[in-house]
Scaffold this active site. Sequence first.
Site, PDB file in Angstrom:
ATOM      1  N   ARG A 483       0.548  -1.425  -0.463  1.00  0.00           N
ATOM      2  CA  ARG A 483      -0.299  -0.418   0.005  1.00  0.00           C
ATOM      3  C   ARG A 483       0.453   1.451  -0.151  1.00  0.00           C
ATOM      4  NH1 ARG A 483      -5.755  -0.984   0.448  1.00  0.00           N
ATOM      5  NH2 ARG A 483      -5.590   1.585   1.335  1.00  0.00           N
ATOM      6  N   GLN A 484       1.926   1.219  -0.638  1.00  0.00           N
ATOM      7  CA  GLN A 484       3.157   2.105  -0.826  1.00  0.00           C
ATOM      8  C   GLN A 484       3.406   2.930  -2.170  1.00  0.00           C
ATOM      9  OE1 GLN A 484       6.162   2.469   2.028  1.00  0.00           O
ATOM     10  NE2 GLN A 484       5.209   1.034   3.305  1.00  0.00           N
ATOM     11  N   GLU A 508       1.300 -14.247 -15.468  1.00  0.00           N
ATOM     12  CA  GLU A 508       1.089 -16.039 -15.369  1.00  0.00           C
ATOM     13  C   GLU A 508      -0.588 -16.040 -14.510  1.00  0.00           C
ATOM     14  OE1 GLU A 508       3.006 -19.839 -15.044  1.00  0.00           O
ATOM     15  OE2 GLU A 508       3.682 -18.352 -14.947  1.00  0.00           O
TER      16      GLU A 508
END
Length: 611
Positions: A483-484, A508
């Site tokens: 979350r950065q 993939e």
Amino acid sequence: MPRRKRNAGSSSDGTEDSDFSTDLEHTDSSESDGTSRRSARVTRSSARLSQSSQDSSPVRNLQSFGTEEPAYSTRRVTRSQQQPTPVTPKKYPLRQTRSSGSETEQVVDFSDRETKNTADHDESPPRTPTGNAPSSESDIDISSPNVSHDESIAKDMSLKDSGSDLSHRPKRRRFHESYNFNMKCPTPGCNSLGHLTGKHERHFSISGCPLYHNLSADECKVRAQSRDKQIEERMLSHRQDDNNRHATRHQAPTERQLRYKEKVAELRKKRNSGLSKEQKEKYMEHRQTYGNTREPLLENLTSEYDLDLFRRAQARASEDLEKLRLQGQITEGSNMIKTIAFGRYELDTWYHSPYPEEYARLGRLYMCEFCLKYMKSQTILRRHMAKCVWKHPPGDEIYRKGSISVFEVDGKKNKIYCQNLCLLAKLFLDHKTLYYDVEPFLFYVMTEADNTGCHLIGYFSKEKNSFLNYNVSCILTMPQYMRQGYGKMLIDFSYLLSKVEEKVGSPERPLSDLGLISYRSYWKEVLLRYLHNFQGKEISIKEISQETAVNPVDIVSTLQALQMLKYWKGKHLVLKRQDLIDEWIAKEAKRSNSNKTMDPSCLKWTPPKGT
């Protein structure tokens, strides 16, 4: 005392035919002149064993017969003389009064011919010893004087007969069958009573502990009742909406949904701007008192609506985990590494990783953040760090901008490092299957440098020769860097390599949950940026794919998710939704981590030969 011989009929399974658990005696006056009487005694134990063998075969009906034609024959057969025959008539012992003479028993043999001739006078055969047998005036229940001795004999014989049958052995308890035995909650001071869901009387894990979540068992029950009531009301309203709604292609939101949306917006506006000084002191005191043994206080951190939504998600997840535990799919404490010491961080693991058994049994694993070697204790790690000369991943540094660097590591040249990296990634990825066969892959490791070394942020792997043009086989961002914006940087870097190779790439499948969210966000951003800069009237998905290196299938799926792809008059049209573009521009302006982007000019890399 002389041993009496047994008188029994020869059955196909090699046991004496008897349906009663008593000693019987029968004297037949009609056969006294032609047949010599033979004495036999059937104990309770042998009767039980023969009864169990006869219960598996269907019981034939007992037929009445005439006295002028002999319908039975007596025969003395020992156990060693019995041989299985394909068709053997059913035999039933007849009960009569006990005479003062010897104890005898005769067995009646009913043939198929006689049973057919006397079908009009059939009677029900005797049932099992626990059932009801045909009663008559001559029926007498005879009890054995040595009941305990007979039961012990029956037990020994049954063990011998079932020596090779595993079904007769005592069943071993599995984890989910003995789940409530000798277990307790690991939270200090908890008595294992209550459950976070409010639906169970006891709990044995932190996820279901009310005390860990700063609640009581009664409060959990009250919240469960409130949730159930809200679910019932929601289901009722959904039924009403379904009845009033027509089956149109494009369904507009209902009035109830619009009111609910406005209500949520109003509730979120009431969010407090910040914590007061007293609240901060209260939270710090709670943290210092309980540490990691209790959940941090969450009140006043967000709106009441979002906090209640989070509590519901917690209860639902706890209920799902409880079901998995009862089914035996989750075994706590067995071959599960719960935490790892990685540099200055202590990380909670998410999934099981196939570390060697002597390490997998440990609840805590210690790991060098530079060479990724795993150890058993803090002392071993401290000694290793004093001697370890690694300060960055092996391989070639192909990208550097500021403190961010990317290293290309060949799985064939640095096999041990890549294997350790895969084992580490499996602790946080569910669908990862590659652990040791790392030679056909290249690993691109992103790091952040400081005065102590290059710290691992994340990585992605890539096949050296991919026939399906996969540019990513596995991708991971370490939990402390999530979350950065680093995950999007890794994805952007993989497409940057595809552009240099002049190929169109795609990750993939299958993607993990977090991976799918990250890729959807990246594809959305790429398409909105392209449409924002595009000034023409006609657009081609092939042109978008060639310029962005994104697979056309991924482009189409993203356009469909954004509702920007329509079919009109036999043609597929791409709608340029200005509202989505304006919203994306506003978010880009608010972002403070504008430096979390990949600069193509900082890449020093040429595609490997043969790819």
